[in-house]
Motif scaffolding. Structure first.
Motif, PDB file in Angstrom:
ATOM      1  N   ALA A  43      -5.749 -14.113   8.641  1.00 15.71           N
ATOM      2  CA  ALA A  43      -4.832 -13.215   8.662  1.00 15.71           C
ATOM      3  C   ALA A  43      -4.548 -11.490   8.079  1.00 15.71           C
ATOM      4  CB  ALA A  43      -2.893 -13.964   8.408  1.00 15.71           C
ATOM      5  N   LYS A  44      -5.825 -11.676   7.727  1.00 16.84           N
ATOM      6  CA  LYS A  44      -5.933 -10.525   6.963  1.00 16.84           C
ATOM      7  C   LYS A  44      -4.142  -9.392   6.133  1.00 16.84           C
ATOM      8  CE  LYS A  44     -10.301  -9.913   9.946  1.00 16.84           C
ATOM      9  NZ  LYS A  44     -11.080  -9.371   8.609  1.00 16.84           N
ATOM     10  N   LEU A  45      -3.810 -10.263   5.604  1.00 17.00           N
ATOM     11  CA  LEU A  45      -2.862  -9.566   5.543  1.00 17.00           C
ATOM     12  C   LEU A  45      -3.122 -10.406   3.434  1.00 17.00           C
ATOM     13  CD1 LEU A  45       0.085 -10.967   7.977  1.00 17.00           C
ATOM     14  CD2 LEU A  45      -0.785  -9.346   7.311  1.00 17.00           C
TER      15      LEU A  45
ATOM     16  N   ILE B  20       6.954 -13.871  -8.128  1.00 14.29           N
ATOM     17  CA  ILE B  20       7.219 -14.347  -7.018  1.00 14.29           C
ATOM     18  C   ILE B  20       7.142 -13.851  -6.127  1.00 14.29           C
ATOM     19  CG2 ILE B  20       9.173 -14.908  -5.528  1.00 14.29           C
ATOM     20  CD1 ILE B  20      11.369 -14.512  -7.814  1.00 14.29           C
ATOM     21  N   PRO B  21       5.757 -15.020  -5.247  1.00 17.51           N
ATOM     22  CA  PRO B  21       5.539 -14.170  -4.014  1.00 17.51           C
ATOM     23  C   PRO B  21       6.288 -14.169  -3.246  1.00 17.51           C
ATOM     24  CG  PRO B  21       4.234 -16.649  -4.658  1.00 17.51           C
ATOM     25  CD  PRO B  21       5.596 -16.401  -5.462  1.00 17.51           C
ATOM     26  N   ILE B  22       6.227 -13.143  -2.382  1.00 25.20           N
ATOM     27  CA  ILE B  22       6.732 -12.718  -0.895  1.00 25.20           C
ATOM     28  C   ILE B  22       6.184 -12.838  -0.002  1.00 25.20           C
ATOM     29  CG2 ILE B  22       7.836 -11.053  -0.044  1.00 25.20           C
ATOM     30  CD1 ILE B  22       8.695 -11.558  -2.917  1.00 25.20           C
ATOM     31  N   MET B  23       6.296 -14.353   0.676  1.00 24.21           N
ATOM     32  CA  MET B  23       5.536 -14.830   1.795  1.00 24.21           C
ATOM     33  C   MET B  23       5.727 -14.597   2.903  1.00 24.21           C
ATOM     34  SD  MET B  23       3.407 -16.204   0.106  1.00 24.21           S
ATOM     35  CE  MET B  23       2.571 -16.534   1.597  1.00 24.21           C
ATOM     36  N   LEU B  24       6.083 -13.059   3.425  1.00 27.59           N
ATOM     37  CA  LEU B  24       6.546 -12.818   4.666  1.00 27.59           C
ATOM     38  C   LEU B  24       5.878 -11.618   5.407  1.00 27.59           C
ATOM     39  CD1 LEU B  24      10.717 -11.774   3.740  1.00 27.59           C
ATOM     40  CD2 LEU B  24      10.275 -13.739   5.121  1.00 27.59           C
ATOM     41  N   ASP B  25       6.040 -11.733   6.803  1.00 23.87           N
ATOM     42  CA  ASP B  25       4.757 -10.884   6.929  1.00 23.87           C
ATOM     43  C   ASP B  25       4.969  -9.272   7.095  1.00 23.87           C
ATOM     44  OD1 ASP B  25       5.644 -12.134   8.878  1.00 23.87           O
ATOM     45  OD2 ASP B  25       5.501 -11.374  10.654  1.00 23.87           O
TER      46      ASP B  25
ATOM     47  N   GLU C 223       6.459  -8.065   5.025  1.00 27.96           N
ATOM     48  CA  GLU C 223       6.683  -7.389   3.477  1.00 27.96           C
ATOM     49  C   GLU C 223       4.800  -7.397   3.019  1.00 27.96           C
ATOM     50  OE1 GLU C 223       8.781  -6.646   1.278  1.00 27.96           O
ATOM     51  OE2 GLU C 223      10.154  -6.082   3.029  1.00 27.96           O
ATOM     52  N   ALA C 224       3.903  -7.904   4.363  1.00 32.73           N
ATOM     53  CA  ALA C 224       2.616  -7.997   3.452  1.00 32.73           C
ATOM     54  C   ALA C 224       2.005  -6.335   4.260  1.00 32.73           C
ATOM     55  CB  ALA C 224       2.121  -9.183   4.280  1.00 32.73           C
ATOM     56  N   ARG C 225       0.755  -6.486   3.420  1.00 33.38           N
ATOM     57  CA  ARG C 225      -0.267  -5.360   3.486  1.00 33.38           C
ATOM     58  C   ARG C 225      -1.211  -6.225   4.420  1.00 33.38           C
ATOM     59  NH1 ARG C 225      -4.936  -3.618   0.989  1.00 33.38           N
ATOM     60  NH2 ARG C 225      -4.805  -5.707  -0.310  1.00 33.38           N
TER      61      ARG C 225
END
Length: 62
Positions: A39-41, A49-54, A56-58
């Motif tokens: 996904a290149k994210l 806590i992993p923030i698994m929202l696209d 919020e992703a870089r």
């Protein structure tokens, strides 16, 4: 006693997949992120806590 990785339970890291591709994630310890190459994210880990929202992703640039 289990050893946490960047504040995250290692068993949880094994179970997590990219929410967009359902692909494997790798841990970037230096940046404290979970990386999806497909996904290149890069998803941030905040307070263990992993923030698994696209949203919020870089985005990973080539």
């Amino acid at each position: 006693m289990e050893r946490r990785v960047n504040g995250v339970d290692p068993k949880m890291l094994e179970l997590l997949v990219c929410p967009l591709t359902n692909g494997r994630l790798t841990l970037d310890r230096e940046r404290n992120e979970l990386v999806s190459e497909r996904a290149k994210l890069a998803y941030p880990i905040r307070d263990g806590i992993p923030i698994m929202l696209d949203s919020e992703a870089r985005k990973i640039l080539d």
